[in-house]
Design a protein around this motif. Structure first.
Motif, short mmCIF file in Angstrom:
data_model
loop_
_atom_site.label_atom_id
_atom_site.label_comp_id
_atom_site.label_asym_id
_atom_site.label_seq_id
_atom_site.Cartn_x
_atom_site.Cartn_y
_atom_site.Cartn_z
N LEU A 1 1.26 -1.42 -0.07
CA LEU A 1 -0.21 0.34 -0.02
C LEU A 1 0.46 1.41 0.14
O LEU A 1 1.06 2.51 -0.45
CB LEU A 1 -1.15 0.15 1.10
N TYR A 2 1.78 1.39 0.72
CA TYR A 2 2.76 2.40 0.42
C TYR A 2 3.47 2.80 -0.58
O TYR A 2 3.29 4.03 -1.23
CB TYR A 2 4.48 2.39 2.13
N ALA A 3 3.73 1.63 -1.36
CA ALA A 3 4.40 1.85 -2.47
C ALA A 3 3.28 2.40 -3.53
O ALA A 3 4.29 4.01 -3.80
CB ALA A 3 5.18 0.63 -3.06
N LEU A 4 1.90 2.09 -3.26
CA LEU A 4 1.43 2.57 -4.20
C LEU A 4 0.57 4.26 -3.95
O LEU A 4 0.72 5.13 -4.66
CB LEU A 4 0.01 1.81 -3.80
N ARG A 5 0.57 4.24 -2.70
CA ARG A 5 0.76 5.83 -2.06
C ARG A 5 1.47 6.66 -2.94
O ARG A 5 1.52 7.70 -3.09
CB ARG A 5 0.66 6.01 -0.37
N ASP A 6 2.76 6.39 -2.33
CA ASP A 6 3.89 6.66 -3.06
C ASP A 6 4.40 7.46 -4.16
O ASP A 6 4.15 8.73 -4.47
CB ASP A 6 5.55 6.57 -2.74
N PRO B 1 -5.25 8.72 8.12
CA PRO B 1 -5.47 7.42 9.11
C PRO B 1 -4.53 6.70 8.53
O PRO B 1 -4.77 5.84 8.74
CB PRO B 1 -7.00 7.62 8.51
N LEU B 2 -4.74 6.62 6.84
CA LEU B 2 -3.36 5.86 6.29
C LEU B 2 -1.95 5.83 6.93
O LEU B 2 -1.56 4.73 7.00
CB LEU B 2 -2.48 6.25 4.85
N ILE B 3 -1.50 7.10 7.14
CA ILE B 3 -0.30 7.01 7.62
C ILE B 3 -0.03 6.41 9.68
O ILE B 3 0.52 5.93 9.78
CB ILE B 3 -0.04 8.77 8.35
N ALA B 4 -1.44 6.72 10.54
CA ALA B 4 -1.30 5.91 11.57
C ALA B 4 -1.86 5.02 11.55
O ALA B 4 -1.02 3.82 12.38
CB ALA B 4 -2.72 7.36 12.41
N SER B 5 -2.13 4.10 10.36
CA SER B 5 -2.88 2.38 10.52
C SER B 5 -1.20 2.21 10.21
O SER B 5 -0.61 0.91 10.77
CB SER B 5 -3.63 2.40 9.32
N SER B 6 -0.66 2.72 9.40
CA SER B 6 0.81 2.59 8.36
C SER B 6 1.83 2.16 10.06
O SER B 6 2.33 1.18 9.71
CB SER B 6 1.61 3.02 7.34
N ILE B 7 1.95 3.50 10.33
CA ILE B 7 3.09 3.29 11.89
C ILE B 7 2.51 2.01 12.39
O ILE B 7 3.33 1.19 13.38
CB ILE B 7 3.08 4.34 12.29
N MET B 8 1.39 2.27 13.24
CA MET B 8 0.83 1.80 14.27
C MET B 8 0.90 -0.13 14.16
O MET B 8 0.98 -1.33 14.26
CB MET B 8 -0.49 2.24 14.41
N SER B 9 0.59 -0.34 12.90
CA SER B 9 0.39 -1.95 12.13
C SER B 9 1.45 -2.33 12.35
O SER B 9 1.96 -3.55 12.93
CB SER B 9 0.12 -1.92 10.54
N LYS B 10 2.25 -1.03 11.63
CA LYS B 10 4.25 -2.10 12.19
C LYS B 10 4.78 -1.86 13.65
O LYS B 10 5.19 -3.15 14.04
CB LYS B 10 5.14 -1.44 11.48
N LYS B 11 3.86 -1.44 14.38
CA LYS B 11 4.77 -1.80 16.12
C LYS B 11 4.07 -2.57 16.69
O LYS B 11 4.23 -3.58 16.94
CB LYS B 11 4.65 -0.81 16.38
N ALA C 1 10.70 17.87 9.58
CA ALA C 1 9.72 16.75 9.90
C ALA C 1 9.08 16.41 9.29
O ALA C 1 8.79 17.43 8.60
CB ALA C 1 9.15 16.85 11.42
N PHE C 2 7.98 14.98 9.37
CA PHE C 2 7.00 15.18 8.49
C PHE C 2 6.03 16.15 9.07
O PHE C 2 5.46 16.68 7.60
CB PHE C 2 6.97 13.41 8.85
N MET C 3 5.84 15.93 9.49
CA MET C 3 4.66 16.81 9.99
C MET C 3 5.15 18.07 10.44
O MET C 3 6.44 18.49 11.05
CB MET C 3 4.39 16.52 11.73
N1 URA Z 1 5.81 6.45 7.94
C1 URA Z 1 4.84 5.21 7.80
O1 URA Z 1 5.61 4.15 8.13
N2 URA Z 1 4.30 5.42 6.99
C2 URA Z 1 3.76 6.11 6.34
O2 URA Z 1 2.51 6.46 5.57
C3 URA Z 1 3.87 7.24 6.76
C4 URA Z 1 5.35 7.21 7.27
#
Ligand code: URA
Length: 436
Positions: free
Chosen positions: A164-169, A178-188, A206-208
Motif C-alpha cells: 500500500l505504501y509503495a502505491l500511495r507514494d 488514517p493511512l499514515i497512522a495505521s501504517s505506523i501502528m500496524s508495524k509496531k 519533520a514529516f509534520m
Molecule cells: N511512515 C510510515 O511508516 N507510514 C506512512 O504512511 C508515513 C510515514
C-alpha cells in the motif's frame, strides 16, 4: 463482496465495516484487487477520512496480512518506541540501552534513512562489525540473552503496508492521517509491542510541519491504541533545528556514546530522558515520569547504561571497545571548520537543509539502495538562542573531498538565520499526550 462497491461507499463518505476493510486488505495483498482499485480507494480515504473504528480495523487487517512477532517471553509488557523521523535523531541509540539497563527489554525493529531524515540502522552500521540483518530466531535469542536488540525488519511483517505504501507514494495518497497512522501502528503491533511511545517530530525537519498536524497524527495513533488494546504515549518534540549537534552516521554514534557517558549535548540528553521515562512508565517500571527519571539519571551516572551499550554492541557482532574509544569509528578525510560570518543571536538552523546537506555529503541516499558513507556529516556548534561572535566556529563539515566541504559550507551558512535581538531557546518538547 466487490472491491468497486467498497470504493464507492468510501467515495460517498460512508463508514466501512471491519469485514469490508479486511476483505479489501486481503485482496490487495493477494493481488485479487488490482492496483488501480487500491489507488482509487486510497484517494477516497484521503478525501473522506476514516472513523477511529475504521482506522483500527485497517490497522489490524494490515497486522494480520503477515507474521506477528511473539515477544511475550521477554516480559509482561513489551514497550517499543517510534520516531516519525528527523535530523540528528539518534534517540534510539541512547534510549535503548538506557531503558534496557532499567530492566525493560528492548526488541526493536528500525529503518534506514529516508529523504533528509536519518535512520537508526545506518547509524548502527557505522560501528565496526555491527550486524543489523538478523533472522527472526537470532533477533529473539539476542533479545532474550542481551536484553536488547535493534535490527532491520525480520520475517514477513505487514506485507499489506509494503504494498500500500509503495502505491500511495506514486498516487499522491501519502498525506492522509488514517493511512499514515495505521501504517505506523500496524508495524509496531506486528513487531510485538504491547505499548508504544511515539516520538512525533514537529517542524522544518519533520514529516509534520505544524504542531496541529503533529497533534492530530498523535491522537489518531493513540485512538488506534485505544481501540486495539495497546497503550500509547506520544511525545511531540521539536525538529525545527537538528537534535543534538551531530548529523551523520558515525558522528551520531559518537554523540550517543557521549550522552551515555553523561557528556552529551543538553538537548539530546533531555529529550532521551523524556522518551525513556515514558517508556518506563508504560512498561510498569516506574509509577510516573518523575520517578522514572530518577532511575534513568542514576543509570547514566553509574555507567550502567554505557555498560548495556557495550553488551548490545557485542551481542550484535560489533566491537564494544567503541564505547571507550570513538576513534574506532570511521572518520572523513576532510574536516572543515566553518566560522560565523557575523555576530548576533542565532534565530534558526533549518533542520531540513542540514539533513539535505548531510545526504549530499554522502551520509544518506539519493536513491533506494545507494551506498552511504558512514564517516561524513556535520557537527554543529552553537544552537538557536545562542549569542555568537563573528569568527566563532559555527559548525564543522566532515567530508570526503575539499569540493564537497566547500559546497556544504556554502549551503549550511545559508541555512542559518540571525537576529540582532535576543532569541528564546525553542522548546524541546511541546507536549506529552498519554492515552489511557
Ligand atoms: N511512515 C510510515 O511508516 N507510514 C506512512 O504512511 C508515513 C510515514
Amino acid at each position: 463482496m466487490r472491491a468497486v462497491d467498497i470504493i464507492a461507499k468510501k467515495r460517498d463518505g460512508e463508514e466501512l465495516s471491519a469485514n469490508e476493510i479486511g476483505f479489501f486488505v486481503q485482496g490487495l495483498v493477494s493481488g485479487e484487487i488490482p492496483d488501480y482499485q487500491v489507488a482509487a480507494w486510497a484517494m477516497a480515504v484521503v478525501w473522506r477520512g476514516m472513523t477511529p473504528a475504521e482506522t483500527a480495523a485497517l490497522t489490524m487487517a494490515m497486522v494480520r496480512s503477515g507474521e506477528v512477532m511473539d515477544l511475550a517471553r521477554l516480559g509482561p509488557v513489551v514497550v517499543d518506541k517510534h520516531s516519525t523521523g528527523g535530523v540528528g535523531d539518534k534517540t534510539t541509540l541512547v534510549v535503548a540501552p538506557l531503558v534496557s539497563a532499567a530492566g525493560l527489554p528492548v526488541a526493536k525493529m528500525s529503518g534506514r534513512g529516508l529523504g533528509f531524515s536519518g535512520g537508526t540502522l545506518d547509524k548502527l552500521e557505522a560501528i565496526p562489525g555491527f550486524d543489523v540483518s538478523l533472522s527472526t530466531g537470532a533477533f529473539l535469542a539476542t533479545a532474550r540473552e542481551a536484553g536488547i536488540v535493534v535490527a532491520g525488519q525480520t520475517g514477513d511483517l505487514v506485507p499489506a503496508d509494503g504494498k500500500l505504501y509503495a502505491l500511495r507514494d506514486v498516487t499522491a495518497t501519502v498525506p492522509s492521517l488514517p493511512l499514515i497512522a495505521s501504517s505506523i501502528m500496524s508495524k509496531k503491533i506486528a513487531g510485538g509491542a504491547d505499548a508504544i511511545v511515539l516520538d512525533v517530530k514537529v517542524g522544518k525537519g519533520a514529516f509534520m510541519r505544524t504542531l496541529d498536524d503533529a497533534r492530530a497524527l498523535a491522537e489518531a495513533m493513540i485512538a488506534i491504541g485505544r481501540q486495539v488494546g495497546r497503550r500509547v504515549t506520544a511525545v511531540l518534540s521539536d525538529m525545527n533545528q537538528p537534535l543534538g549537534l551531530a548529523v551523520g552516521n558515525a558522528l551520531e554514534v559518537a554523540e550517543a556514546i557521549a550522552a551515555l557517558r553523561g557528556e552529551g549535548p543538553e538537548d539530546l540528553v533531555e529529550h532521551c530522558l523524556v522518551v525513556a521515562a515514558e517508556m518506563l512508565v508504560l512498561g510498569e517500571r516506574a509509577a510516573d515520569p518523575a520517578e522514572a527519571r530518577v532511575q534513568l539519571e542514576a543509570l547514566l551516572a553509574d555507567g550502567s547504561a554505557l555498560e548495556r551499550f557495550r553488551r548490545w554492541v557485542r551481542a550484535q557482532g560489533g566491537d564494544p571497545r567503541v564505547a571507550d574509544d570513538v576513534g574506532m569509528l570511521p572518520t572523513a578525510p576532510v574536516m572543515r571548520a566553518v566560522e560565523a560570518p557575523r555576530g548576533g543571536f542565532l534565530a534558526g538552523i533549518d533542520a531540513e537543509e542540514v539533513g539535505l546537506v548531510s545526504v549530499a555529503l554522502g551520509a544518506g541516499r539519493q536513491r533506494k539502495g545507494d551506498p552511504i558513507d558512514p564517516a561524513v556529516g556535520i557537527v554543529l556548534g552553537p544552537k538557536v538562542g545562542a549569542r555568537v561572535e563573528a569568527g566563532e566556529r559555527l559548525l564543522t563539515v566532515h567530508a570526503h573531498t575539499e569540493d564537497d566541504a566547500d559546497e556544504a559550507a556554502r549551503r549550511l551558512l545559508a541555512a542559518y538565520t540571525w537576529s540582532e535581538e535576543p532569541v528564546a531557546t525553542p522548546p524541546l518538547v511541546y507536549d506529552v499526550i498519554r492515552g489511557e
